[in-house]
Every structure is written in C-alpha cells, then in structure tokens.
Design an enzyme around this catalytic site. Structure first.
Site, PDB file in Angstrom:
ATOM      1  N   LYS A 186       0.368  -9.693   7.186  1.00  0.00           N
ATOM      2  CA  LYS A 186      -0.577  -8.507   6.669  1.00  0.00           C
ATOM      3  C   LYS A 186       0.395  -7.493   5.876  1.00  0.00           C
ATOM      4  O   LYS A 186      -0.454  -6.432   5.456  1.00  0.00           O
ATOM      5  CB  LYS A 186      -0.820  -7.762   7.860  1.00  0.00           C
ATOM      6  CG  LYS A 186      -1.942  -8.597   8.739  1.00  0.00           C
ATOM      7  CD  LYS A 186      -2.353  -7.370   9.815  1.00  0.00           C
ATOM      8  CE  LYS A 186      -1.697  -6.914  10.777  1.00  0.00           C
ATOM      9  NZ  LYS A 186      -2.197  -6.163  11.912  1.00  0.00           N
TER      10      LYS A 186
ATOM     11  N   LYS B 208       2.700  -5.835   6.378  1.00  0.00           N
ATOM     12  CA  LYS B 208       3.110  -4.474   7.098  1.00  0.00           C
ATOM     13  C   LYS B 208       4.282  -4.820   8.026  1.00  0.00           C
ATOM     14  O   LYS B 208       4.977  -5.699   8.413  1.00  0.00           O
ATOM     15  CB  LYS B 208       1.883  -4.252   8.355  1.00  0.00           C
ATOM     16  CG  LYS B 208       0.936  -3.742   7.852  1.00  0.00           C
ATOM     17  CD  LYS B 208      -0.093  -3.055   9.103  1.00  0.00           C
ATOM     18  CE  LYS B 208      -1.120  -2.117   8.753  1.00  0.00           C
ATOM     19  NZ  LYS B 208      -1.669  -1.588  10.044  1.00  0.00           N
TER      20      LYS B 208
HETATM   21  N1  C2G Z   1      -8.051   2.933  13.145  1.00  0.00           N
HETATM   22  C1  C2G Z   1      -9.059   4.132  13.162  1.00  0.00           C
HETATM   23  N2  C2G Z   1      -8.654   5.158  12.775  1.00  0.00           N
HETATM   24  C2  C2G Z   1      -7.390   5.480  11.882  1.00  0.00           C
HETATM   25  C3  C2G Z   1      -6.483   4.333  11.836  1.00  0.00           C
HETATM   26  C4  C2G Z   1      -6.673   3.366  12.551  1.00  0.00           C
HETATM   27  O1  C2G Z   1      -9.947   3.914  13.802  1.00  0.00           O
HETATM   28  N3  C2G Z   1      -7.176   6.614  11.268  1.00  0.00           N
HETATM   29  C5  C2G Z   1      -8.299   1.795  13.670  1.00  0.00           C
HETATM   30  C6  C2G Z   1      -8.131   0.600  12.793  1.00  0.00           C
HETATM   31  O2  C2G Z   1      -9.608   0.676  11.975  1.00  0.00           O
HETATM   32  C7  C2G Z   1      -8.112  -0.506  13.572  1.00  0.00           C
HETATM   33  C8  C2G Z   1      -7.307  -0.005  14.846  1.00  0.00           C
HETATM   34  O3  C2G Z   1      -7.324   1.492  14.703  1.00  0.00           O
HETATM   35  O4  C2G Z   1      -9.494  -0.992  14.354  1.00  0.00           O
HETATM   36  C9  C2G Z   1      -5.901  -0.525  14.516  1.00  0.00           C
HETATM   37  O5  C2G Z   1      -5.524  -0.101  13.440  1.00  0.00           O
HETATM   38  P1  C2G Z   1      -4.159  -0.742  12.896  1.00  0.00           P
HETATM   39  O6  C2G Z   1      -2.884  -0.645  13.613  1.00  0.00           O
HETATM   40  O7  C2G Z   1      -3.742  -0.289  11.317  1.00  0.00           O
HETATM   41  O8  C2G Z   1      -4.500  -2.419  12.705  1.00  0.00           O
HETATM   42  P2  C2G Z   1      -4.617  -3.315  11.207  1.00  0.00           P
HETATM   43  O9  C2G Z   1      -3.462  -3.364  10.709  1.00  0.00           O
HETATM   44  O10 C2G Z   1      -5.816  -2.763  10.656  1.00  0.00           O
HETATM   45  O11 C2G Z   1      -4.950  -4.639  12.045  1.00  0.00           O
HETATM   46  O12 C2G Z   1      -6.860  -8.716  12.697  1.00  0.00           O
HETATM   47  C10 C2G Z   1      -7.210  -7.661  12.713  1.00  0.00           C
HETATM   48  C11 C2G Z   1      -6.051  -6.865  12.249  1.00  0.00           C
HETATM   49  O13 C2G Z   1      -4.682  -6.895  13.092  1.00  0.00           O
HETATM   50  C12 C2G Z   1      -6.011  -5.214  12.317  1.00  0.00           C
END
Ligand code: C2G
Length: 130
Positions: free
Chosen positions: A44, A46
């Site tokens: 990803k 990340k």
């Molecule tokens: N999120 C949110 N508000 C934020 C930050 C994050 O609602 N200010 C939500 C994201 O939309 C996601 C969840 O929190 O639904 C987790 O965010 P991340 O850890 O950034 O996940 P991500 O890297 O988007 O991984 O297969 C799917 C991926 O693994 C998602």
C-alpha cells in the site's frame, strides 16, 4: 448476530479511526477488523510507525472491536466475508466504490471520513516540533 467487517492500517491511532470503528460497530453486534500487516503496508506504499503486533494489540483493546485478523493482501476480502459470515462491509468513504464487488456477498457501506485528522498529518506536525 449481525457481523461487521472493516480493514485498515490503524497506525498512530486517532479519533478518526475510533469514530469509524464506533460507527461500524453501531451497525451490528460483532466487529471484525482486518489489520494490515507490515508486508501488506509495503504494497500500500505505507510505512507504519508501530509494528503489526503493536497495532494489533492496541486495536484489540478498543471496546468496539471484537476480533482482529491480519490483512495480508488485496484479494482476501471475499474469503474473509464468507469465512466470518459477514453481513456488512464498512470502509471510510475515501474508498468509495473501491469494494463494490463485495455487494454480491454482503452489504457494503462507506462512512464519511472524519475531517481534520490523519496519521500523515500527525507525523508531519510532530516532525515540525523538532
Ligand atoms: N478513517 C476515517 N477518518 C480519518 C482517517 C481514517 O474515517 N480521518 C478511516 C479510513 O477511511 C479507513 C479506516 O479509518 O476506513 C482506517 O484508515 P487507515 O488506517 O488509513 O486504513 P487504509 O490505509 O485506508 O487501509 O484494504 C483496505 C485498506 O487496508 C484500508
């Protein structure tokens, strides 16, 4: 029992993550969270601050979370939905539409992302404190 599923890295846990998990749990009775492994995070593009083990430990302490499973790849979601008898798949709307293929197996809901907070913003602001 209505089962909910979501995925994420959940690094440097913040209120945006918590509000997502809270709303997801409110949709049912049991919330399964797929947490990205360190290896999958590389796919990803990340680099999490906390290791998989530490992010998993922290996630498992959250009252809304009932079970945490590893997320190793993009293509495990259908299997996870089936194996865990998931009724609703939930993601933040920064992923709007990306997981609509799951509609064949369960309900798919994208929740409004919480504005004003992100793990990247936290890292940048802390870096600025030096
Ligand atoms: N999120 C949110 N508000 C934020 C930050 C994050 O609602 N200010 C939500 C994201 O939309 C996601 C969840 O929190 O639904 C987790 O965010 P991340 O850890 O950034 O996940 P991500 O890297 O988007 O991984 O297969 C799917 C991926 O693994 C998602």
């Amino acid at each position: 029992m209505k089962k909910i599923l979501t995925y994420g890295t959940f690094d440097l846990l913040h209120f945006g993550h918590i509000k997502l998990l809270e709303r997801a749990k409110q949709m049912g009775d049991y919330l399964v969270v797929g947490i990205s492994t360190d290896e999958f995070n590389m796919q990803k593009s990340k680099q999490a601050f906390h290791s998989f083990d530490h992010r998993k430990l922290i996630l498992e302490t959250i009252r809304y979370v009932d079970e945490v499973i590893p997320e190793n790849s993009w293509d495990q979601k259908i299997r996870d939905v089936k194996e865990h008898n998931i009724d609703i798949f939930v993601m933040g709307d920064d992923w709007e539409g990306k997981f609509d293929f799951l509609k064949e197996y369960c309900e798919v809901i994208y929740l409004k992302r919480t504005e004003g907070i992100s793990t990247t913003q936290i890292k940048d602001e802390i870096a600025g404190f030096k």
